[in-house]
Design a protein around this motif. Structure first.
Motif, PDB file in Angstrom:
ATOM      1  N   LEU A 125       0.977  -1.280  -0.020  1.00 41.05           N
ATOM      2  CA  LEU A 125      -0.125   0.075   0.098  1.00 41.05           C
ATOM      3  C   LEU A 125       1.178   1.189  -0.294  1.00 41.05           C
ATOM      4  N   GLY A 126       0.526   2.480  -0.378  1.00 42.75           N
ATOM      5  CA  GLY A 126       0.815   3.882  -0.338  1.00 42.75           C
ATOM      6  C   GLY A 126       0.836   4.377   1.105  1.00 42.75           C
ATOM      7  N   GLY A 127       1.437   5.423   1.152  1.00 41.97           N
ATOM      8  CA  GLY A 127       1.094   6.375   2.232  1.00 41.97           C
ATOM      9  C   GLY A 127      -0.731   6.900   2.436  1.00 41.97           C
ATOM     10  N   LEU A 128      -1.059   7.202   1.590  1.00 42.85           N
ATOM     11  CA  LEU A 128      -2.005   8.323   2.286  1.00 42.85           C
ATOM     12  C   LEU A 128      -2.769   7.804   3.136  1.00 42.85           C
ATOM     13  N   GLY A 129      -3.126   6.426   3.198  1.00 43.83           N
ATOM     14  CA  GLY A 129      -4.292   5.688   4.613  1.00 43.83           C
ATOM     15  C   GLY A 129      -3.455   6.453   5.447  1.00 43.83           C
ATOM     16  N   ALA A 142       4.622  12.876   5.171  1.00 42.54           N
ATOM     17  CA  ALA A 142       5.111  14.741   5.150  1.00 42.54           C
ATOM     18  C   ALA A 142       3.547  15.126   3.462  1.00 42.54           C
ATOM     19  N   TYR A 143       2.793  14.191   3.201  1.00 44.36           N
ATOM     20  CA  TYR A 143       2.046  14.480   2.646  1.00 44.36           C
ATOM     21  C   TYR A 143       0.985  15.456   3.301  1.00 44.36           C
ATOM     22  N   TRP A 144       0.515  14.096   4.914  1.00 41.31           N
ATOM     23  CA  TRP A 144      -0.388  15.169   5.820  1.00 41.31           C
ATOM     24  C   TRP A 144       0.541  16.581   6.753  1.00 41.31           C
ATOM     25  N   TRP A 145       1.780  16.594   6.487  1.00 41.96           N
ATOM     26  CA  TRP A 145       2.317  17.684   7.615  1.00 41.96           C
ATOM     27  C   TRP A 145       2.682  19.125   6.079  1.00 41.96           C
ATOM     28  N   HIS A 146       2.514  18.711   4.928  1.00 45.98           N
ATOM     29  CA  HIS A 146       2.524  19.505   4.141  1.00 45.98           C
ATOM     30  C   HIS A 146       1.629  19.825   3.656  1.00 45.98           C
ATOM     31  N   GLY A 147       0.451  19.324   3.636  1.00 43.02           N
ATOM     32  CA  GLY A 147      -0.913  19.248   3.404  1.00 43.02           C
ATOM     33  C   GLY A 147      -1.603  19.432   1.754  1.00 43.02           C
ATOM     34  N   TRP A 148      -0.506  18.660   0.955  1.00 41.30           N
ATOM     35  CA  TRP A 148       0.047  17.861  -0.330  1.00 41.30           C
ATOM     36  C   TRP A 148      -1.884  17.650  -1.213  1.00 41.30           C
ATOM     37  N   LYS A 149      -1.792  17.576  -2.334  1.00 46.44           N
ATOM     38  CA  LYS A 149      -2.733  17.287  -2.617  1.00 46.44           C
ATOM     39  C   LYS A 149      -2.364  16.053  -3.197  1.00 46.44           C
ATOM     40  N   ARG A 150      -3.083  14.984  -3.767  1.00 40.34           N
ATOM     41  CA  ARG A 150      -2.602  13.430  -4.812  1.00 40.34           C
ATOM     42  C   ARG A 150      -1.609  14.303  -6.241  1.00 40.34           C
ATOM     43  N   ASN A 151      -2.032  15.667  -6.810  1.00 43.87           N
ATOM     44  CA  ASN A 151      -1.056  15.636  -8.509  1.00 43.87           C
ATOM     45  C   ASN A 151      -0.004  16.872  -7.944  1.00 43.87           C
ATOM     46  N   GLN A 152       0.307  16.667  -6.839  1.00 40.23           N
ATOM     47  CA  GLN A 152       1.635  17.153  -6.835  1.00 40.23           C
ATOM     48  C   GLN A 152       2.289  16.034  -6.987  1.00 40.23           C
ATOM     49  N   LEU A 153       2.928  15.687  -7.694  1.00 45.16           N
ATOM     50  CA  LEU A 153       3.224  14.068  -7.784  1.00 45.16           C
ATOM     51  C   LEU A 153       5.081  14.692  -8.304  1.00 45.16           C
ATOM     52  N   LEU A 154       5.563  15.980  -8.550  1.00 43.81           N
ATOM     53  CA  LEU A 154       7.333  15.941  -7.547  1.00 43.81           C
ATOM     54  C   LEU A 154       7.436  15.934  -6.443  1.00 43.81           C
ATOM     55  N   GLU A 155       6.718  16.814  -5.515  1.00 41.09           N
ATOM     56  CA  GLU A 155       6.650  16.570  -3.923  1.00 41.09           C
ATOM     57  C   GLU A 155       6.790  14.854  -3.770  1.00 41.09           C
ATOM     58  N   VAL A 203       2.810   7.331  -6.404  1.00 43.80           N
ATOM     59  CA  VAL A 203       3.682   8.393  -7.541  1.00 43.80           C
ATOM     60  C   VAL A 203       4.841   7.367  -8.261  1.00 43.80           C
ATOM     61  N   THR A 204       5.087   7.958  -9.198  1.00 45.13           N
ATOM     62  CA  THR A 204       6.616   7.178 -10.013  1.00 45.13           C
ATOM     63  C   THR A 204       7.301   8.083 -10.153  1.00 45.13           C
ATOM     64  N   ALA A 205       8.822   8.025  -9.021  1.00 46.89           N
ATOM     65  CA  ALA A 205       9.803   8.682  -9.179  1.00 46.89           C
ATOM     66  C   ALA A 205      10.804   8.041 -10.126  1.00 46.89           C
ATOM     67  N   ILE A 206      11.302   9.153 -11.270  1.00 47.18           N
ATOM     68  CA  ILE A 206      11.817   8.679 -11.948  1.00 47.18           C
ATOM     69  C   ILE A 206      13.667   9.874 -11.688  1.00 47.18           C
ATOM     70  N   ARG A 215      18.620  15.750  -5.784  1.00 45.54           N
ATOM     71  CA  ARG A 215      18.409  16.961  -6.984  1.00 45.54           C
ATOM     72  C   ARG A 215      18.324  16.321  -7.453  1.00 45.54           C
ATOM     73  N   GLY A 216      17.175  16.443  -8.212  1.00 46.30           N
ATOM     74  CA  GLY A 216      17.149  15.773 -10.007  1.00 46.30           C
ATOM     75  C   GLY A 216      16.287  14.460  -9.897  1.00 46.30           C
ATOM     76  N   VAL A 217      15.450  14.747  -8.780  1.00 46.93           N
ATOM     77  CA  VAL A 217      14.435  13.921  -9.321  1.00 46.93           C
ATOM     78  C   VAL A 217      12.913  14.249 -10.121  1.00 46.93           C
ATOM     79  N   LYS A 218      12.405  13.439 -11.083  1.00 49.88           N
ATOM     80  CA  LYS A 218      11.247  13.646 -11.730  1.00 49.88           C
ATOM     81  C   LYS A 218      10.215  12.640 -11.350  1.00 49.88           C
ATOM     82  N   ALA A 219       9.184  13.211 -10.663  1.00 49.42           N
ATOM     83  CA  ALA A 219       7.988  12.534 -11.243  1.00 49.42           C
ATOM     84  C   ALA A 219       6.799  12.277 -12.581  1.00 49.42           C
ATOM     85  N   ASP A 220       6.532  11.283 -12.863  1.00 55.09           N
ATOM     86  CA  ASP A 220       5.379  10.620 -13.277  1.00 55.09           C
ATOM     87  C   ASP A 220       3.607  10.435 -12.523  1.00 55.09           C
ATOM     88  N   LEU A 221       2.871  10.078 -13.320  1.00 50.02           N
ATOM     89  CA  LEU A 221       1.969   9.302 -12.737  1.00 50.02           C
ATOM     90  C   LEU A 221       2.046   7.728 -11.761  1.00 50.02           C
TER      91      LEU A 221
END
Length: 556
Positions: free
Chosen positions: A161-165, A192-205, A289-292, A309-315
């Protein structure tokens, strides 16, 4: 809690069920001098996924990881005192029971801590349903076989499972979140998702946080544990290597450090070594997320502070990894200890004699393997240095087929006709008499059959996973699958074969081991492993995955 503008500090306090148990209490007690906001720990592996699963199926005892309780109990008062959050995957095969145990501990200590737990990783019914309906062949991602062709019957299955639970539990006010098979990095993603209040579409974060989670989930590894440059750590306190802390900003920027005053180091080289652990290419998958990774590099900011540095993101992928457990039969082993000269010939003589003794029973064996472990020192100064370990391993579907009379006795009976100095492992102290050696009265001895498990790895659609958070008040929160996902090719992108460079000057070419010029890390994913290499930096500088990251998959 409103999203915070300052970076979250997440401490990694365990990377295995056998990690040192003092870290959680140490980091919690030291909060005034070295604050952490969340403590995360990884107690799960493929080994205890299978062992705890079969324990649960057999009603053989508590199927969570008890070493987590040993780590948590002395830390609880400081966790409550300083408002530190905790997220771990120590539930193994019974997260609900672990939640009950932790809730009882908190109550007994009179602490005001809210404990939540995450379910959804137990997916055997979903796998069997999809298999029966023909929706999936459940191809093994390591071997390529399909589940219908597997010779074992699955008794348990866990999805990663992922971390959103975890994030949802913290958002509802949880102080401690216990999980089963969330991925190793998911507690960091959730925090980190909870702490910063991110959304699911913030893939780079999410991608940056995912890789940060991978760096710290193995606790001491990123601080110098299991590091091939370990000799440089002796003067930095290698007797007590520190635990990592990830500082993650609201934009996803990551700095890796460690607890103050501890041994070991955090450097571009220790970070690159841990990055290579279990990575099999530039695409790194998680349920969120997928990290590149092909543009990733590390920068040394100061002593024990490294920026990523330099991590990229995908769905994220539409599927998640699922591990299936089956009862695999039984295994036993015997050891011989040849010593001195002509060891290969001694081993060969012993093997021929033992194989002859085993011949009447061998048709029932599913495995019989002879292996020599170690090399005797040249001109050894003592007997131990001149001795190697020859291991004989047998497996069979039924315990009776490798009973002591059919394996242990045939393996040690040639002692009087064998090589000079023949010595098998003769620690039979639990056997009351040699007559009892043919019975099962000595089940703790290596030569006696013990149950083993088989493990099968495939993929399951995330939509088939019922990811859910259970709160302390009886309420629950459903975690839906990603609203958008992507199907990736089954094979990772490859790179051209390395070109062998020739010396351009007239200097002398010296032949030496590869380890003189590169660090290396190996993965540990059962039948499919990888080995990763990165350049050794002789002076300061940034390690750059774009030029030096190489991983080679090795399948056994």
């Amino acid at each position: 809690m409103a999203p915070s503008t300052r970076p979250i500090r997440i401490g990694g306090v365990s990377g295995a069920a056998t990690d040192r148990r003092h870290a959680m209490a140490m980091l919690a007690a030291n909060y005034p001098n070295d604050p952490v906001d969340v403590l995360i720990g990884d107690w799960m592996s493929e080994a205890n996924m299978t062992s705890r699963a079969t324990l649960k199926i057999a009603n053989g005892g508590d199927a969570y990881e008890p070493t987590f309780i040993e780590a948590l109990e002395p830390a609880l008062k400081d966790i409550a005192r300083y408002g530190i959050k905790v997220a771990v995957n120590a539930g193994a095969a019974d997260t609900a029971l672990l939640h009950k145990v932790v809730t009882g501990m908190v109550k007994d200590k009179g602490l005001d801590l809210k404990v939540a737990w995450v379910s959804g990783d137990e997916v055997l019914p979903a796998v069997l349903k999809a298999q029966k309906e023909g929706k999936s062949r459940f191809e093994n991602i390591c071997t390529g076989e399909v589940l219908d062709g597997w010779q074992f019957k699955p008794v348990y299955a866990q999805a990663y499972l992922g971390g959103l639970g975890i994030a949802a539990a913290f958002a509802k006010g949880a102080d401690i979140v216990v999980c089963g098979r969330v991925s190793d990095a998911s507690p960091v993603i959730g925090a980190a998702y909870w702490w910063h209040g991110w959304k699911r579409n913030q893939l780079l974060e999410l991608a940056n946080t995912f890789v940060a989670g991978h760096l710290i989930e193995c606790s001491n590894y990123v601080c110098g544990g299991n590091f091939t440059g370990f000799k440089s750590l002796e003067m930095k306190g290698w007797e007590d290597i520190g635990y990592p802390i990830a500082e993650i900003a609201s934009n996803g920027q990551v700095i890796i450090t460690k607890n103050r005053g501890s041994g070991g180091e955090v450097s571009t080289q220790t970070c690159s070594s841990q990055l290579l652990y279990e990575i099999q290419g530039p695409w790194y998958f998680n349920s969120d997320v997928t990290a590149i990774l092909d543009g990733l590099y590390f920068e040394q900011l100061g002593t024990d502070r490294v920026a990523m540095r330099g991590v990229k993101a995908d769905l994220p992928p539409a599927t998640t990894k699922v591990g299936l457990t089956a009862v695999g039969g039984y295994q036993a082993e015997v050891h011989w200890f040849p010593c001195g000269l002509d060891i290969p010939d001694k081993v060969r003589m012993m093997e021929v004699q033992v194989r002859r003794m085993l011949r009447p029973f061998a048709d029932k064996f599913t495995l019989l393997n002879f292996s020599t472990i170690g090399v005797a020192a040249e001109n050894a100064s003592n007997q131990n240095a001149a001795t190697v370990d020859c291991r004989i391993v047998v497996q069979a579907q039924n315990a009776e087929d490798i009973s002591p009379a059919k394996f242990l006795r045939p393996c040690i009976d040639p002692i009087m006709e064998c090589y000079p100095g023949a010595t098998p492992h003769l620690d039979l102290r639990l056997v009351k008499s040699m007559e009892n050696i043919s019975s099962h009265t000595c089940a703790n001895h290596l030569g006696f059959p013990k149950p083993i498990q088989e493990y099968y790895v495939s993929l399951l659609p995330q939509a088939d996973v019922e990811h859910k958070v259970h709160l302390w008040d009886g309420l629950s929160v459903d975690i839906p699958p990603p609203p958008q996902s992507k199907t990736f090719p089954s094979q990772q992108p490859s790179v051209p074969s390395a070109q062998i460079s020739r010396p351009t000057d007239s200097g002398t070419t010296v032949k030496g081991p590869l380890g003189w010029i590169v660090h290396a890390r190996s993965g540990d994913k059962g039948s499919n492993c990888n080995v990763g290499f990165c350049k050794i930096l002789l002076s300061g500088g940034a390690w750059d995955a774009r030029h030096t990251l190489t991983t080679l998959p090795i399948t056994f």
